[in-house]
Design a protein around this motif. Sequence first.
Motif, PDB file in Angstrom:
ATOM      1  N   ALA A 270      -4.742  -5.812  -0.442  1.00 49.11           N
ATOM      2  CA  ALA A 270      -3.796  -4.698  -0.421  1.00 49.11           C
ATOM      3  C   ALA A 270      -3.072  -4.621  -1.762  1.00 49.11           C
ATOM      4  O   ALA A 270      -3.183  -5.520  -2.599  1.00 49.11           O
ATOM      5  CB  ALA A 270      -2.770  -4.892   0.706  1.00 49.11           C
ATOM      6  N   GLN A 271      -2.357  -3.534  -1.944  1.00 47.15           N
ATOM      7  CA  GLN A 271      -1.516  -3.391  -3.141  1.00 47.15           C
ATOM      8  C   GLN A 271      -0.093  -3.800  -2.790  1.00 47.15           C
ATOM      9  O   GLN A 271       0.490  -3.293  -1.838  1.00 47.15           O
ATOM     10  CB  GLN A 271      -1.541  -1.949  -3.618  1.00 47.15           C
TER      11      GLN A 271
ATOM     12  N   ASN B 111       0.807  -1.235   0.000  1.00 43.50           N
ATOM     13  CA  ASN B 111       0.000   0.000   0.000  1.00 43.50           C
ATOM     14  C   ASN B 111       0.834   1.276   0.000  1.00 43.50           C
ATOM     15  O   ASN B 111       0.474   2.277   0.650  1.00 43.50           O
ATOM     16  CB  ASN B 111      -0.973   0.006   1.189  1.00 43.50           C
ATOM     17  N   GLU B 112       1.937   1.236  -0.722  1.00 44.34           N
ATOM     18  CA  GLU B 112       2.766   2.436  -0.880  1.00 44.34           C
ATOM     19  C   GLU B 112       3.211   3.049   0.441  1.00 44.34           C
ATOM     20  O   GLU B 112       3.377   4.272   0.540  1.00 44.34           O
ATOM     21  CB  GLU B 112       2.053   3.495  -1.746  1.00 44.34           C
TER      22      GLU B 112
ATOM     23  N   GLU C 106      -2.501  -5.445  -7.451  1.00 42.99           N
ATOM     24  CA  GLU C 106      -3.467  -4.714  -6.637  1.00 42.99           C
ATOM     25  C   GLU C 106      -4.496  -5.661  -6.050  1.00 42.99           C
ATOM     26  O   GLU C 106      -4.766  -6.721  -6.594  1.00 42.99           O
ATOM     27  CB  GLU C 106      -4.153  -3.643  -7.498  1.00 42.99           C
TER      28      GLU C 106
END
Lengths: 744, 744
Positions: free
Chosen positions: B540-541, B467-468, B639
Amino acid sequence: MQRLPTTLGLLAALLLSAQTEALAAAPAGAGPVLFKDAGPGSIRADYPLFAGERQRLEALVGAARRAGIDVPVPKDPGGGFSHEQHKRNYMALYGAGLLYRITGDGAYADYARRLLLEYAKLYPTLGPHPAASGDSPGRLFWQSLNDSVWLVYAIQGYDAIRDTLSAEDRQTIDDQVFRPMAAFLSEGQPQVFELIHNHATWACAAVGMTGYVLRDDELVARALNGLDKSGRTGFLRQVDQLFSPDGYYTEGPYYQRYALMPFVVFAQAIDANEPARKIFDYRDGVLLKAIRSTVQLSQGGYLFPLNDALRDKSLRTDELYQAIAIGYAATRDPAFLSVARWQGRTTLTPEGLLVARDLAEGKEQPFPFASRLFRDGPQGDRGAVAVLRAGPGERDQVLVVKNSAQGMGHGHFDKLGWMLYDEGAAVVTDYGSARFLNVESKDGGRYLKENQSWARQTVAHNTLVVNETSHFDGQWKVGEKTAPRQLFFSADGPTRVSTAEMDGAYPGVRFRRTLAQLTIEGLASPVVVDLLRVQGSKPAQYDRPLHYAGHLTAVGFPLQSNPAQRPVLGSANGYQHLWVDATGTPQAGNATLTWLNGQRFYTYRLLPPAGAKIILAESGANDPHFNLRREPVLIERLENATEATFVAVLEPHGLYDPDAETVSDSRSRIAALRHVRAADADVVSLELLDGRTLTLAIADDADAAKAHRAEIDGRPLAWSGHVGRFDEPAARETRSEMASRERR
Amino acid sequence: MQRLPTTLGLLAALLLSAQTEALAAAPAGAGPVLFKDAGPGSIRADYPLFAGERQRLEALVGAARRAGIDVPVPKDPGGGFSHEQHKRNYMALYGAGLLYRITGDGAYADYARRLLLEYAKLYPTLGPHPAASGDSPGRLFWQSLNDSVWLVYAIQGYDAIRDTLSAEDRQTIDDQVFRPMAAFLSEGQPQVFELIHNHATWACAAVGMTGYVLRDDELVARALNGLDKSGRTGFLRQVDQLFSPDGYYTEGPYYQRYALMPFVVFAQAIDANEPARKIFDYRDGVLLKAIRSTVQLSQGGYLFPLNDALRDKSLRTDELYQAIAIGYAATRDPAFLSVARWQGRTTLTPEGLLVARDLAEGKEQPFPFASRLFRDGPQGDRGAVAVLRAGPGERDQVLVVKNSAQGMGHGHFDKLGWMLYDEGAAVVTDYGSARFLNVESKDGGRYLKENQSWARQTVAHNTLVVNETSHFDGQWKVGEKTAPRQLFFSADGPTRVSTAEMDGAYPGVRFRRTLAQLTIEGLASPVVVDLLRVQGSKPAQYDRPLHYAGHLTAVGFPLQSNPAQRPVLGSANGYQHLWVDATGTPQAGNATLTWLNGQRFYTYRLLPPAGAKIILAESGANDPHFNLRREPVLIERLENATEATFVAVLEPHGLYDPDAETVSDSRSRIAALRHVRAADADVVSLELLDGRTLTLAIADDADAAKAHRAEIDGRPLAWSGHVGRFDEPAARETRSEMASRERR
């Protein structure tokens, strides 16, 4: 430049002094004409360079022999299998021939024979190459140039073993391989053979050497004097036209290196077969000058990447192993030996044997790298490449100014451009060509389209761009018509200067540039002064790009940055490839940019004309295939100008020492830069932080006898000739002021 | 690891065997305690390394003496004049002291005396440094760390000349310089002195060595056991806490190198003054292990740039000249001599004399670079750095996996990240720190804010980003609480493997990674297999970045490019610094990217999970001060995933030879990559172009005794332990198919 008249005699003596064995019985008239030894097995030298070369060729030919004979039908572009296999084959042929001469081992001759007999089956069946592009398709390769290279190597291998063949095999190979190849490369492609161009030189060398080996005078005559034997084209005409009186080859160092090989190898063949031609004395020894100038046009062993050139091209290349060995045999100049040592290679020929022997005997001398002007054009009147060197060492500063002519189809549009090496690294850079040689996935290893859209364009170089267009509107044939004029060149002492002028790169625009390399006591490396004067006939936008290598550490003026969305600078002529990082409008006092390259800092200090702005940009826009390197550039831009004078100074300074974790002089040692225009001169003055002042006065007139006067800050200056330099010590009070400033 | 118990005895013998001169009359109790020689002028060795060092120090001290004594009031940050002058002064003091011992030339001692008397005037007047920032201001320097370094060097210089002083000068310098400095660095800054951290080690060494020289037991006791002498803090506690049982220093190699110097120099002082402590045997010889592990954590002489580290930091650094000389004197391990030869330097001490002598006598042995696991944490249970080497040479491939603990405030958020060297170059890279050490214009040479916003962030590394956001949400104190688990390490034979697991870098996310370095017959360099399994608790990414060095030459899948307007990838945690060049959605069969680095090609081949995309990006966005290098990265992005398995292979191949202008194998030698999940294992299979198949089976369980079974393409596999490898030769028909494919 002296040449020993008795080269061949000395070679023969050397060879006879080598341990000799019984000569193989050579059929009359079939023996080697290119390789002058005392018979197969007569060369047994153990000099390290020669022994290493022999080992290398034995490994290469051994691997080729183990892989088996493979002569594929031509199919692939550069880098592909058939392309590489035919390259491997010519090297194997060449190597097998030389090894046969050296060792007397008939297995090498037999391998060459069998390989050539396969070519004798294939070659007559071939038409134009299926992957050909352009107007000169080859048969074995996608372009006929590679066919010529194949023949130059292969004919040498063939010459070495031809006397071992049965009459039948000899005739088969003569008639099915070499004669048709020579025919194809000469009368079969007059559009190449009759050019005055390196492709034609390769073709002439291939055809002429084939003529000597096949005892075919017609081929030799064509090669020397063109298809019609008039001398209008052909090898001798190429020697006349393609080199300047200084031995500069008009396409530039990268292609000079490439072109040199057929020139020197064919010259050697001419000398061996027609010594009366005195080919190495031809045109005041221009071929030997050309060998020397190729080396001079390099730094740290790497050729200056002017025009279409790969930056990674060094003196370690087959063409130059040949050229150095042939040049050494012809001159015994011990400076060639130090080049051979750097190369770590030589040729497996009698000339290479000489090099290896004399190197082993310690006769080497350093190559005399020096400041030199290399005039361009057959008469030396088509501009020049000016090379200013702070010293002969590979870490000494070198300023290269490209005032030469267009350089034909591989020329870049960069009249009066420059580059700089300092501490062994290129600091003001030339992109070279956009090409990944022989990498198949990059357009088959050919020039990429970005070579046209970026690398050749003026904005990709360090010179004037008017209205975002390239010189000659990017048309090289137009560029061929007009060369810059080298007005002045002085390489002596601490003030080394080149001045040149260009008229006609843009309609109605004339520009003149002086680049000076100033040695200043107490500064680690010289300071470069750049004075560029433009006179236009109507208002235009003037850009002066500087492509630099390094990481920016300080910018003296405020920037408007584009941190999250970088615009592209323009739409064509290379501008479409530049992302704009930031722009700024500096004043005279704060127009500085400092970057770090390796362990040294560089400060570029400008005197921007009123209203000029600085654009900081990076290459890589509009490059969806990742064909470009991403490199920084700063552009000084003046809009709506007719006359303008751009002044700048590039100053190396300081030391970043990552081992000791110390930094010294990361700031410029220059306190101020001034420029005034006098009646008939420009005066540029540098005030150093220690209070000294250094003034350079550059007269419009290059006449050495004329006297000039000017005034700066109320001080009168008087000098004779184009350039005057005035160094003033620090005033006592100024010195202490400066000292306290330094501490601030 | 053996240590000779008689080091001091041997040193003494060596020194007595040196040409001796009359001992200077030393006042009782004032003679050197750190420098164990036979009196001033007793060392006269001409061994090249030692003679070179002496010349260097003579030049350095000579320059300092000529410049005159200059002890400026502290004013500037790093790189500024007063900063650099105080650094010059401590080196001059240190050098003058050593040179006095070696030459017996009283002028050196007198120079040191006069310099120290200036400090005696200045020091008592000083408060906190005016350019201080942070919570540990120095007095001479902006941070007290530099004051400690000053004292470590200066006290050695002082020790060497103290017995030449009059009682009055000695007392002045003792009381006005060294005693107050030691007081300031210990009780004057308990917030530093009582840390378990390298800043505290420098302070302890400085204070403890000062204690020995001033004959002040209180200072020594504080240094060894903390301000309260309880052993809760202080040097011995630091030795216990800061090194793992393998001699790994938790901050990573860059700071290990830095920290090593006070450890070994102070240890040497302890050994000289309190031999009964057997400090080099302490904790199973961990200080000697630390010297060796520092060298192991380098390639080609450059330290792996893990955590906050400068990429240009090599073994050529003062700290390691000291460490190698002290380590050699303590062990006589001839491998240290080859390090000293690479360094080209040693110390001007009795230990350096030993190194120089034995190197001159040819006792050198290659340093035994080898695959090694370096466990982290005082008990060795807080993860590890796994180093897998294809061989001991500097061009052999090295895979570095960072499964270590956070590494305190200089740690990066890169659990289970990796980097790769091949052919002597970093190919899968670590950015290191964003810092221009001592370059004043770059924030005074301190860590730049981009160090926090980019260099430390997870996306700047080669590991999983969820999530970055960065591991531990970018909070190092949180990161300190949880270390990865090294589950498996095997360094033997052609299959070298590291498996580790991380739980807690993100809430509810556990990830496990196996990195394997596979030597495959016929391939130039090993192939790296990367298997990364993620188990999350909610969608989540997942991003898997790969930072690579080189120029892209081929991408196997279609790209959507951003040629004229590059978006920024994200808004925080490092993503704000990435420009997006292109994105693509590859399939299993075409998910390849090839780049060229130096003369070798590298193909990264992925097995993207369904829906995964590849982002091609470059650092440098949101960087208005040009603080970042611009480097490429590719990111595999999935993603809305909970569980995912990422499989990839990095394969070095081919040769780009710019000298010979030949290219071979520019395409991958791998035809296909497959992965299947078995009941309790992952199976990754590579099909080579020549038809061979190589299968790696990785069990979930690391137990060496457990048996496993799996099946791929209908073939059963069985193995015991964590890893099984199965190499199958090419089927006869496949081989010929492949051969024809190669020609295509």
